[in-house]
Design an enzyme around this catalytic site. Structure first.
Site, PDB file in Angstrom:
ATOM      1  N   SER A 136       0.846  -1.193   0.000  1.00 43.45           N
ATOM      2  CA  SER A 136       0.000   0.000   0.000  1.00 43.45           C
ATOM      3  C   SER A 136       0.882   1.244   0.000  1.00 43.45           C
ATOM      4  O   SER A 136       2.035   1.201   0.440  1.00 43.45           O
ATOM      5  CB  SER A 136      -0.884   0.004   1.254  1.00 43.45           C
ATOM      6  OG  SER A 136      -1.512   1.250   1.448  1.00 43.45           O
ATOM      7  N   TYR A 149      -2.234  -0.838  10.213  1.00 42.73           N
ATOM      8  CA  TYR A 149      -2.203  -1.176   8.785  1.00 42.73           C
ATOM      9  C   TYR A 149      -0.896  -0.707   8.153  1.00 42.73           C
ATOM     10  O   TYR A 149      -0.241  -1.449   7.409  1.00 42.73           O
ATOM     11  CB  TYR A 149      -3.397  -0.526   8.087  1.00 42.73           C
ATOM     12  CG  TYR A 149      -3.533  -0.872   6.626  1.00 42.73           C
ATOM     13  CD1 TYR A 149      -3.983  -2.123   6.227  1.00 42.73           C
ATOM     14  CD2 TYR A 149      -3.233   0.073   5.639  1.00 42.73           C
ATOM     15  CE1 TYR A 149      -4.131  -2.432   4.879  1.00 42.73           C
ATOM     16  CE2 TYR A 149      -3.379  -0.230   4.300  1.00 42.73           C
ATOM     17  CZ  TYR A 149      -3.831  -1.489   3.929  1.00 42.73           C
ATOM     18  OH  TYR A 149      -3.967  -1.794   2.591  1.00 42.73           O
ATOM     19  N   LYS A 153       2.040  -2.973   6.319  1.00 44.38           N
ATOM     20  CA  LYS A 153       2.451  -2.801   4.928  1.00 44.38           C
ATOM     21  C   LYS A 153       3.925  -2.406   4.817  1.00 44.38           C
ATOM     22  O   LYS A 153       4.600  -2.741   3.838  1.00 44.38           O
ATOM     23  CB  LYS A 153       1.560  -1.768   4.228  1.00 44.38           C
ATOM     24  CG  LYS A 153       0.114  -2.233   4.088  1.00 44.38           C
ATOM     25  CD  LYS A 153      -0.002  -3.578   3.390  1.00 44.38           C
ATOM     26  CE  LYS A 153      -1.442  -3.998   3.156  1.00 44.38           C
ATOM     27  NZ  LYS A 153      -1.564  -5.292   2.450  1.00 44.38           N
TER      28      LYS A 153
END
Length: 244
Positions: A136, A149, A153
């Protein structure tokens, strides 16, 4: 690229929704044998009913041992797309242990687990191929309320480089794709509110979010021999977000 992947077999995790489903269908259109893996039994059944020649496998990637059993039973593959992922939009000051654990179990441990099983079999059978990890833009640029998150990533990017270093001598390339917001069904729901999307869009020179097929195109390119000298890259599909 008509039937470009004929005779090749691919596993796509998170393969019944969004970018994962888009990748499954594109590989299938290009002649590949594809297995879509997900924990969503209902969506897998729907995919199977629509495309009977696509194989499906149901397992929760956060369950390490069940995942090993299921993936090992699926046989040999020429390539892998680690697309499954979870996100809990929580700030640093409010992020819960449960959110951190589940994010890391799926987004990090899940990738290591599946890749380990497939890569070992590829090496033993002298199969040269390609692995694509879905990362991401949050691994490169901070976004509020995405602490767990973003951490996961960042780990995906680092793992991708280590995987490429270790698997490259066996003829297995490993790369990551780092999308901006993607207009999946969920993406459209979450980012349809202008007050939420305005800031993000203002940082994208192209002035829009990514469509699913635009990310799928990058994934399929990296899986193909057209990317035969591309290894260990993090490919942004972000409309220029990281340039601002």
């Amino acid at each position: 690229m008509d039937k470009y992947f004929e005779g090749k077999r691919f596993l796509v995790t998170g393969g019944c929704q969004g970018m994962g489903k888009g990748t499954v269908l594109e590989l299938w259109r290009l002649g590949a044998d594809v297995v879509a893996l997900s924990h969503q039994a209902e969506n897998l059944a729907k995919l199977k009913s629509e495309y009977p020649s696509i194989e499906t496998a149901c397992v929760d990637l956060s369950d390490w041992h069940a995942t090993r059993e299921v993936v090992d039973s699926l046989g040999l593959f020429h390539g892998l797309v680690n697309c499954a992922g979870v996100v809990f939009p929580e700030s640093l000051l409010e992020c819960t242990l449960e959110a951190i654990d589940q994010t890391m179990n799926v987004n990090v441990k899940g990738i290591i687990n599946v890749t380990q099983i497939l890569a070992n079999k590829m090496i033993k059978n002298n199969i040269k191929g390609s692995i694509v990890n879905i990362s991401s833009q949050t691994s490169k640029a901070a976004i509020k309320d995405h602490v767990a998150y973003a951490a996961s990533k960042g780990a995906v990017d680092s793992m991708t480089q280590v995987m490429a270093l270790e698997l490259g001598p066996h003829g297995i390339r490993v790369n990551a794709v780092n999308p901006t917001v993607v207009m999946t069904e969920l993406g459209r729901r979450v980012w349809s509110e202008p007050s939420k999307s305005q800031y993000m869009l203002s940082k994208i020179p192209l002035g829009r979010f990514a469509e699913v097929q635009e990310v799928v195109n990058a994934i399929v390119f990296l899986l193909s021999n057209k990317a035969s000298m591309i290894n260990a890259v993090h490919l942004p599909v972000d409309g220029g977000f990281l340039a601002t």
